[in-house]
Structures are given as C-alpha cells and as structure tokens.
Design an enzyme around this catalytic site. Structure first.
Site, PDB file in Angstrom:
ATOM      1  N   TYR A 177       5.665   7.890  10.095  1.00  9.02           N
ATOM      2  CA  TYR A 177       4.492   8.552   9.527  1.00  9.02           C
ATOM      3  C   TYR A 177       4.895   9.781   8.707  1.00  9.02           C
ATOM      4  CZ  TYR A 177       0.979   5.669  11.938  1.00  9.02           C
ATOM      5  OH  TYR A 177       0.169   4.647  12.357  1.00  9.02           O
ATOM      6  N   GLN A 199       4.406   7.198   1.946  1.00  9.63           N
ATOM      7  CA  GLN A 199       4.099   6.208   2.960  1.00  9.63           C
ATOM      8  C   GLN A 199       3.927   4.848   2.298  1.00  9.63           C
ATOM      9  OE1 GLN A 199       3.253   7.000   6.712  1.00  9.63           O
ATOM     10  NE2 GLN A 199       4.943   8.088   5.757  1.00  9.63           N
ATOM     11  N   LEU A 203       0.813  -1.210   0.000  1.00 10.99           N
ATOM     12  CA  LEU A 203       0.000   0.000   0.000  1.00 10.99           C
ATOM     13  C   LEU A 203       0.847   1.261   0.000  1.00 10.99           C
ATOM     14  CD1 LEU A 203      -3.255   0.773   1.784  1.00 10.99           C
ATOM     15  CD2 LEU A 203      -1.311   2.221   2.379  1.00 10.99           C
ATOM     16  N   LEU A 204       0.508   2.165  -0.904  1.00  8.87           N
ATOM     17  CA  LEU A 204       1.061   3.513  -0.946  1.00  8.87           C
ATOM     18  C   LEU A 204       0.013   4.467  -0.398  1.00  8.87           C
ATOM     19  CD1 LEU A 204       2.572   5.318  -4.071  1.00  8.87           C
ATOM     20  CD2 LEU A 204       0.453   6.141  -3.068  1.00  8.87           C
ATOM     21  N   ASN A 205       0.450   5.469   0.410  1.00 14.88           N
ATOM     22  CA  ASN A 205      -0.469   6.573   0.685  1.00 14.88           C
ATOM     23  C   ASN A 205       0.261   7.907   0.653  1.00 14.88           C
ATOM     24  OD1 ASN A 205       0.247   5.198   3.332  1.00 14.88           O
ATOM     25  ND2 ASN A 205      -0.849   6.933   4.217  1.00 14.88           N
ATOM     26  N   ASP A 206       0.266   8.700   1.697  1.00 18.31           N
ATOM     27  CA  ASP A 206       0.670  10.109   1.631  1.00 18.31           C
ATOM     28  C   ASP A 206       2.022  10.335   0.944  1.00 18.31           C
ATOM     29  OD1 ASP A 206      -1.402   9.901   3.413  1.00 18.31           O
ATOM     30  OD2 ASP A 206      -0.466  11.097   4.976  1.00 18.31           O
ATOM     31  N   ARG A 247       0.386  14.982  14.281  1.00 22.50           N
ATOM     32  CA  ARG A 247       1.288  14.402  13.280  1.00 22.50           C
ATOM     33  C   ARG A 247       1.417  15.280  12.029  1.00 22.50           C
ATOM     34  NH1 ARG A 247      -3.134  10.879  13.932  1.00 22.50           N
ATOM     35  NH2 ARG A 247      -4.685  10.946  12.260  1.00 22.50           N
ATOM     36  N   ASP A 248       2.290  14.829  11.142  1.00 20.44           N
ATOM     37  CA  ASP A 248       2.458  15.348   9.780  1.00 20.44           C
ATOM     38  C   ASP A 248       3.081  16.747   9.749  1.00 20.44           C
ATOM     39  OD1 ASP A 248       0.975  13.042   9.355  1.00 20.44           O
ATOM     40  OD2 ASP A 248      -0.893  14.105   8.933  1.00 20.44           O
ATOM     41  N   GLU A 280      -5.408  16.633   9.137  1.00 21.04           N
ATOM     42  CA  GLU A 280      -4.172  15.962   8.759  1.00 21.04           C
ATOM     43  C   GLU A 280      -3.429  16.764   7.694  1.00 21.04           C
ATOM     44  OE1 GLU A 280      -4.459  11.294   9.493  1.00 21.04           O
ATOM     45  OE2 GLU A 280      -5.498  11.896   7.663  1.00 21.04           O
TER      46      GLU A 280
END
Length: 494
Positions: free
Chosen positions: A107, A64, A45-48, A168-169, A223
């Site tokens: 993260y 991510q 899985l790929l995300n941000d 976060r982030d 986020e």
C-alpha cells in the site's frame, strides 16, 4: 462498475501466463482514451502516487498498481523516472506483494533519501485466513544501481492501541536529528486522524501522539497525510473520508485538502486555519509532495477517485496522475502552478484575440485534443461568459464565469461518456478576485484548469468522441475581450 470476485482481485501478476498479460497490454493500447502527456498504467488500475523523491540525479515517482484489471486488488508499486518533471519513463515494478507482511498489497507510502539510498516507507497489507486485516509499516531500500531490497521485518506492526486496522500511508521526514512519520488512521470510535511516530535510526519507532488539530470529528478516516514546511508555514495535507457536502464544498465522494499554521514539535499541537480543498474539480485524490532539485515543493495527485466507475473500465484500465504542480503560499493560501519544465512540451503556437458576445458565438479557428491554452480576460463587461472545450456537434465541456459572484463552474454534462457513482454534473468555486486568466491543459481524456495563476485548480476526466476538438466562446449578456494562446503539446510519457 465491474464486479470481481475476491479470488480475481488477489490473483498475482506472476501467476498469469505471459501471453495473457501481453493481451492485456495490447487491449489497453487500443483504448481511444489513452493520454499523451500524463502518467498512466500500462494495464489495469493506477491510484495513489507514492515514494516521490529526487534521488541520484533523477525524479523517482511510484504509484499504486493492480495490473490485471480496473479494480482495486492486489497492489504493486510501479516505478517511473524523470530528468525534468515533464517527461517520465516507465521503469517497471518496484515493489511486489511478496512477503508475509505485504501479502495482500504493497500500500501507499513515501520516499526519503538517506546516505546515498532512497528509503521507501510504505504500508504492507496482510489478511489472515479469517480475512482480518493487519497493517504493517515497512521499509525497502533503492540503491544507486536501481536494485531494491526489503527489510525482513516491519518497523511498526499493526495499529497503535486506540485505532482500527485502517492505519496506513506513512509520510516520513528528517528534522533536528530525528526521523518522523505521520500515518493516516481511524480511531476506534470511527473518526479520522493523523498519528505521529519518531525514530533515531529508521528501524526503531516510538509512538508520540496524534497530530492534534481542531478537526476532532471530521470524517471516519484520514488517508495519505503529508506534512512539510513552506515559506515558514507548516502545511498538513490529508484526505478525509466521510465529509458531507456543504454549498460548493466537498461534493466528491472523498476529499483532498490542507490546513496551514504552526506545528509545535514538542506537543504536536497545530494552530491552523480552516481545511481547504486542493482541487475543485471532479477527479483528484491522494496527493503527494516532494522537493525538486532546486528546493521547490512539488505536488502530484491521483486523477481519479475510489468507488467510481470510469468508461475505460471496460477497456481494462483506469486512471492517471496529474501534471506536477509547484506549491507556494501567498496571502496565507496555498497556490498551485504547473511546473515550468512543462513548457518544454510546447510545440506549434497559435494566438487569437477579440470580443465574444451573446450574438457572436465564436468557434475559434484552432482545435485539438492535446494542448495548453492560456486565456487572458482583458476586458469583461458581461454578466456571465462561457468557454467550451472539446466541442463537437453533440459534445462540450463548459467553463462558466459569473462576474457578480466571482464564481467559476465546470460542467461536463455533455462531455461524452460519464463516470458512474458521481454526484452531479458540475463543480463550482468562488474566486478571491475577478477572473483574469485561465491556464488549461487538455489531454485525450482530461482537463486541468489553473485559475488566476494558480489561485484555484479544477481537474476532471472527460471521455468524448475523437472528433470533439473545437473551442467556443460566448456570453449571457454584454461582451468579453479575450486573448487566446494555444500551444500544441508533445507526447511526454510512455
């Protein structure tokens, strides 16, 4: 959606036998939905998008990554590099969850060039034995030779008082002798916001305040904040979770958008306009921006959403990133255009023009699955017209334009296999002016539509059969004179 146990989600890639990982890679390669010119994961899985920066003569973009399957598990940072923002090459794992402070995931975060190094500032996710979350803000340093080292201790330990562990982030920038960081946060009353920290050396950070906006009760968590100046205007991007849909707005499970205005750097109060969604399609979240080598502001987003099941899940992988988009502010609104370097991917070109009417449903002679299509609307005497993409006998992804309402609707009811957990089959947006042009990027399993030279954008994943290649036009009544320019696109990414 696939159910995974906690143990499965937090299994380390390093613990997997090499032959098992090679099987995952091969399984992913066999997918009929793999993209041609979008960044996608080698497995899992790929995300941000993370750490986006121009450094040492190249663009560095991380994302991510959970390598073992199409679920949110133990996150790594995967690294891609580009010379031109059109073609990206895989560079392998950049950050591993290998310290006490990021033991349960590296993260999201940002990149900042400092003294011939690229600083990667990110949130380390740690879980106690009782499974209580402790977020740490961390720094790693990429050197010119490509090696990466992590600082031994966090720069910020745990959430600030008054906020929950949803903290976060970080997005970091340098201005007037100080480093600043905005961090997405949840207050203890379970409302979302952005907080601001300040530092003189990137190591010692002081909490300043919240970044104060008019949105004091706007979702339960914000986020992926991003702050920058553009055309003498301050821009705050963020992703609020928990917003109720309203008319054409906020139909996706979580939102991505921006406010424009002026930010007081003493009080961190922002005078701004209304929150506006960045993308009006189905699949867009967690965007991040950087400056390109010429000083233009460029955005890339995650072409997907949390808590959504995608047809590729059963093939062992999920998601990709959008194409890069150059941002400008025009008429007090953010406009997004595909970066010009994508034109280097253009191959064979075909053109056609003529009238579409209700009686003349036109199936255009060219077809394909990987192309850029520019549709110029030269004369429109219809009440409503339709452009269908990726057409087969049973499949079609339809773009509808209603002239009276200036409304564009993207419908994927017949777009093959559909994601799970999505509200509705269509998304709509009302334009400021009559529709004059569409610039459409079609890949194996995605469509990105830039409307009226970037006034609005609509992004969607589609999962059709391989024979869905046609393009068709028609009207409800009246006629439309179209000019079509179609470029076949070359492979761009590993």
């Amino acid at each position: 959606m696939i159910e995974w146990t906690r143990e499965e989600r937090y299994q380390r890639l390093e613990s997997l036998p090499e032959d098992e990982y090679l099987k995952l890679i091969e399984q992913t390669k066999q997918s009929s939905h793999r993209q041609l010119f979008h960044i996608q994961p080698p497995t899992g899985l790929l995300n941000d998008p993370n750490g986006f920066a121009y450094f040492n003569g190249q663009y560095h973009l991380f994302y991510q990554w959970f390598p073992l399957g199409p679920v949110h598990g133990l996150k790594y940072w995967y690294h891609t590099v580009s010379d031109d923002l059109a073609t990206f090459k895989n560079a392998g794992i950049a950050l591993r969850p290998d310290t006490q402070f990021d033991s349960h995931g590296a993260y999201s975060g940002s990149g900042l060039v400092v003294d011939d190094t690229l600083k990667l500032i990110y949130t380390g996710n740690h879980r106690t034995d009782a499974w209580e979350r402790i977020p740490y803000q961390m720094i790693a340093t990429m050197h010119k030779d490509g090696t990466i080292t992590k600082d031994e201790t966090p720069i910020i330990s745990g959430p600030q008082t008054g906020y929950t562990d949803h903290f976060r982030d970080p997005k970091v920038w340098f201005e007037n002798g100080y480093y600043y960081a905005v961090i997405g946060a949840q207050r203890t009353d379970e409302t979302g916001t952005v907080v601001v920290y300040q530092s003189i050396d990137l190591k010692h950070w002081t909490f300043i305040s919240e970044l104060k906006t008019d949105y004091t009760d706007f979702g339960y968590m914000w986020e992926c904040p991003d702050y920058f100046e553009l055309n003498n205007t301050d821009v705050l991007l963020f992703c609020p979770q928990g917003i109720d849909k309203y008319e054409d707005q906020f139909w996706n499970i979580y939102q991505s958008g921006y406010v424009l205005g002026q930010l007081d750097k003493e009080t961190f109060e922002m005078t701004h306009g209304e929150f506006t969604e960045l993308d009006h399609g189905f699949d867009f979240y967690a965007p991040q921006t950087t400056l390109d080598k010429d000083g233009n502001r460029v955005l890339i987003g995650w072409m997907g959403l949390p808590d959504t099941g995608y047809p590729t899940d059963k093939e062992g992988w999920a998601h990709c990133l959008t194409i890069p988009r150059e941002l400008t502010i025009e008429n007090n609104k953010l406009r997004q255009r595909p970066v010009k370097s994508l034109r280097t991917l253009r191959g064979n070109v075909e053109t056609a023009e003529g009238y579409a009417t209700k009686k003349n449903v036109k199936l255009h002679p060219y077809e394909g699955t990987h192309y850029e299509l520019i549709v110029d609307v030269l004369d429109n005497d219809s009440t409503e017209f339709y452009i269908e993409l990726r057409v087969s006998k049973k499949e079609s992804t339809m773009i509808t334009y209603n002239k009276a309402e200036k409304r564009i609707t993207l419908d994927r009811f017949d777009s093959g296999q559909l994601p799970e957990g999505v509200d509705g089959y269509s998304r709509s947006v009302v334009l400021d002016e009559d529709l004059k042009q569409l610039q459409i990027f079609v890949d194996t399993s995605s469509i990105e539509i830039f409307i009226n030279d970037g006034e609005k954008v609509m992004t969607t994943r589609i999962f059709t059969s391989q024979d869905a290649k046609g393009i068709r036009t028609s009207t409800e009544s009246g006629q439309v004179y179209f000019k079509f320019t179609k470029y076949d696109l070359k492979e761009a990414n590993e």
